[in-house]
Design a protein around this motif. Structure first.
Motif, PDB file in Angstrom:
ATOM      1  N   VAL A   1     -42.434 -58.286  35.847  1.00 52.74           N
ATOM      2  CA  VAL A   1     -42.651 -59.585  35.222  1.00 52.74           C
ATOM      3  C   VAL A   1     -44.044 -60.117  35.564  1.00 52.74           C
ATOM      4  CG1 VAL A   1     -41.795 -61.944  35.027  1.00 52.74           C
ATOM      5  CG2 VAL A   1     -40.184 -60.058  35.270  1.00 52.74           C
ATOM      6  N   ILE A   2     -44.471 -59.899  36.793  1.00 50.82           N
ATOM      7  CA  ILE A   2     -45.811 -60.330  37.187  1.00 50.82           C
ATOM      8  C   ILE A   2     -46.868 -59.623  36.346  1.00 50.82           C
ATOM      9  CG2 ILE A   2     -47.508 -60.187  39.052  1.00 50.82           C
ATOM     10  CD1 ILE A   2     -45.276 -60.798  41.012  1.00 50.82           C
ATOM     11  N   ASN A   3     -46.644 -58.342  36.076  1.00 52.78           N
ATOM     12  CA  ASN A   3     -47.594 -57.605  35.239  1.00 52.78           C
ATOM     13  C   ASN A   3     -47.639 -58.187  33.826  1.00 52.78           C
ATOM     14  OD1 ASN A   3     -49.348 -55.163  34.811  1.00 52.78           O
ATOM     15  ND2 ASN A   3     -47.757 -54.732  33.309  1.00 52.78           N
ATOM     16  N   LEU A   4     -46.496 -58.615  33.290  1.00 53.93           N
ATOM     17  CA  LEU A   4     -46.490 -59.267  31.980  1.00 53.93           C
ATOM     18  C   LEU A   4     -47.313 -60.544  31.992  1.00 53.93           C
ATOM     19  CD1 LEU A   4     -42.743 -58.906  30.849  1.00 53.93           C
ATOM     20  CD2 LEU A   4     -44.733 -57.761  29.868  1.00 53.93           C
TER      21      LEU A   4
ATOM     22  N   ASN B   1     -51.673 -63.256  30.069  1.00 57.45           N
ATOM     23  CA  ASN B   1     -52.306 -64.498  30.527  1.00 57.45           C
ATOM     24  C   ASN B   1     -51.380 -65.699  30.305  1.00 57.45           C
ATOM     25  OD1 ASN B   1     -54.307 -66.155  31.603  1.00 57.45           O
ATOM     26  ND2 ASN B   1     -55.336 -66.445  29.639  1.00 57.45           N
ATOM     27  N   ILE B   2     -50.155 -65.590  30.815  1.00 57.03           N
ATOM     28  CA  ILE B   2     -49.158 -66.636  30.669  1.00 57.03           C
ATOM     29  C   ILE B   2     -48.618 -67.014  32.041  1.00 57.03           C
ATOM     30  CG2 ILE B   2     -48.476 -66.058  28.319  1.00 57.03           C
ATOM     31  CD1 ILE B   2     -46.246 -64.349  29.415  1.00 57.03           C
ATOM     32  N   SER B   3     -47.930 -68.140  32.102  1.00 57.14           N
ATOM     33  CA  SER B   3     -47.409 -68.630  33.377  1.00 57.14           C
ATOM     34  C   SER B   3     -45.893 -68.610  33.434  1.00 57.14           C
ATOM     35  CB  SER B   3     -47.892 -70.063  33.620  1.00 57.14           C
ATOM     36  OG  SER B   3     -47.438 -70.926  32.587  1.00 57.14           O
ATOM     37  N   ALA B   4     -45.229 -68.134  32.375  1.00 58.55           N
ATOM     38  CA  ALA B   4     -43.768 -68.074  32.366  1.00 58.55           C
ATOM     39  C   ALA B   4     -43.315 -66.980  31.402  1.00 58.55           C
ATOM     40  CB  ALA B   4     -43.172 -69.410  31.964  1.00 58.55           C
TER      41      ALA B   4
ATOM     42  N   VAL C   1     -35.791 -68.611  32.689  1.00 54.46           N
ATOM     43  CA  VAL C   1     -37.239 -68.452  32.567  1.00 54.46           C
ATOM     44  C   VAL C   1     -37.804 -68.180  33.955  1.00 54.46           C
ATOM     45  CG1 VAL C   1     -39.432 -69.541  31.966  1.00 54.46           C
ATOM     46  CG2 VAL C   1     -37.430 -69.942  30.541  1.00 54.46           C
ATOM     47  N   PHE C   2     -38.570 -67.100  34.073  1.00 55.75           N
ATOM     48  CA  PHE C   2     -39.248 -66.795  35.337  1.00 55.75           C
ATOM     49  C   PHE C   2     -40.643 -67.400  35.274  1.00 55.75           C
ATOM     50  CE2 PHE C   2     -41.639 -64.356  38.403  1.00 55.75           C
ATOM     51  CZ  PHE C   2     -40.735 -64.170  39.445  1.00 55.75           C
ATOM     52  N   GLU C   3     -40.950 -68.290  36.227  1.00 49.63           N
ATOM     53  CA  GLU C   3     -42.228 -68.999  36.236  1.00 49.63           C
ATOM     54  C   GLU C   3     -43.133 -68.458  37.337  1.00 49.63           C
ATOM     55  OE1 GLU C   3     -41.069 -73.014  36.801  1.00 49.63           O
ATOM     56  OE2 GLU C   3     -40.149 -73.214  34.814  1.00 49.63           O
ATOM     57  N   ALA C   4     -44.409 -68.785  37.225  1.00 49.68           N
ATOM     58  CA  ALA C   4     -45.378 -68.302  38.217  1.00 49.68           C
ATOM     59  C   ALA C   4     -45.040 -68.801  39.621  1.00 49.68           C
ATOM     60  CB  ALA C   4     -46.784 -68.736  37.818  1.00 49.68           C
TER      61      ALA C   4
END
Length: 407
Positions: A286-289, A294-297, A310-313
């Motif tokens: 998910v971090i790689n996505l 260039n998104i935060s969620a 929703v997985f957030e930064a």
């Protein structure tokens, strides 16, 4: 025999010009016509009638293409509906509000501000943020050598550190030695585009802070003042897009109530190429996505594209607590289970929801984004706070309300 003057063709020479004579043959005397020319005056040219005067035309004009003037009929724009007029009136009222209010007005009566020295270890900065609660997810950086503002630490910086750890595993021993001043070097090493370091004076119009955030793709902006005695910079606070939109929603209900167009009608949000993940995916995936897009969620969906979470930064921070990067291989479901008990959940809307209802939600809740779903909770799109702020600032701007903040 002499010619009858009445049978002569009129002389085309202008009055006063010498009459033209035919050349005489060699040895032959000219005819007596010279006497006749001297006695009979040339006939005058007929004058053109009024309105038929011939213009003077240069020979080169014949070589130029003639431009025919065409009358272009005016393009008729359809009249706006009452809802469209109210929408533009509400947006103009919000922009006028942002121009007369300052960034300082957004600050609450009491707040905490954590400023970190640029020489601090990144590992220790993570511990400080975790110790100060879940709502502290960023901190201004301070360059003690030059006594000036040096940037802003956010959850994205920790994600970049994780990417560095994955791309250069042979440097795992150096990760814990990195200092906050190394953040820009980490960005260059992993090849990500660094965010522009921006700030704004607290007494400047709030419109300026919003414009700078949108221009730099930042979701928060520090307020930096100048101490009149020492003439050095002083960090006053940090304002976020959430804080600004909530400030708008609370204080301008007379304007937001006019925003009756739906999310679908104004095209608010993103509906194509949305990055998603499953509960069984690893945190690293998910971090790689987030880095690639260039998104935060990232919305978490099941096999039927039904939204589950929703997985957030900010969810990354507990995963690397204490510098334990091995937990990044755990699943998204395990990471989301570590959220604090006061987590309010995710907020959703549908494409038929009106913008005034979204501002009502912003006024009543702590919203950072809205997941767009259908009646069966299938993922349709996602609306970020940047989308809302950009729509408010730039939609339907007229020439009389243009505002260009100083650079």
């Amino acid at each position: 025999m002499m010619d009858d003057p009445s049978n002569r063709k009129p002389n085309n020479n202008a009055p006063g010009d010498e009459p033209q004579r035919a050349p005489a043959a060699s040895g032959v005397a000219p005819a007596m016509s010279s006497d006749l020319h001297s006695t009979i005056p040339p006939l005058p040219l007929p004058l053109p009638r009024a309105g038929h005067e011939l213009p003077f035309v240069q020979p080169s004009s014949y070589l130029r293409p003639k431009i025919r003037s065409r009358t272009v009929p005016p393009v008729s724009t359809p009249p706006m509906s009452p809802i469209d007029e109210e929408q533009l009136q509400g947006l103009k009222g919000l922009r006028n509000f942002l121009r007369v209010r300052t960034s300082y007005d957004v600050l609450p009566l009491s707040f905490r501000l954590i400023v970190l020295d640029n020489d601090l270890l990144i590992k220790k900065s993570l511990d400080i943020l975790i110790q100060n609660g879940t709502r502290i997810v960023s901190a201004p950086l301070w360059d003690s050598h030059q006594s000036r503002f040096a940037g802003l630490l956010t959850a994205t910086d920790y994600i970049n550190l994780i990417q560095y750890y994955c791309q250069f595993p042979e440097h795992i021993d150096d990760v814990d030695k990195f200092r906050l001043s190394s953040l820009r070097d980490i960005e260059k090493a992993i090849g990500v585009l660094p965010l522009e370091t921006v700030s704004v004076h607290p007494s400047r119009p709030l419109y300026e802070a919003c414009s700078r955030m949108l221009k730099s793709r930042a979701r928060r902006i520090p307020l930096v003042d100048i101490d009149h005695e020492t003439e050095r910079e002083t960090v006053v606070s940090v304002i976020t897009q959430y804080r600004i939109l909530k400030f708008i929603a609370v204080n301008t209900e007379q304007h937001t109530m006019l925003l009756k167009q739906t999310v679908r009608e104004i095209g608010l949000g993103t509906y194509k190429n949305i990055a998603t993940a499953k509960m069984t995916d690893s945190v690293l995936e998910v971090i790689n996505l987030m880095v690639v897009h260039n998104i935060s969620a990232v919305p978490i969906v099941d096999k039927n594209n039904v939204v589950l979470n929703v997985f957030e930064a900010v969810d990354v921070i507990p995963c690397i607590k204490g510098g334990v990067y091995d937990e990044l291989t755990s699943t998204v479901g395990d990471a989301l289970s570590k959220r604090p008990e006061d987590f309010q959940g995710i907020y959703t809307c549908q494409e038929d929801d009106r913008l005034d209802s979204i501002f009502t939600t912003l006024r009543q809740s702590r919203v950072h984004r809205l997941v767009v779903i259908d009646d069966n909770w299938h993922l349709k799109g996602i609306i970020s706070l940047s989308d809302i702020l950009k729509y408010v600032l730039f939609t339907g701007v007229t020439s009389d309300e243009e505002y260009f903040p100083p650079t």
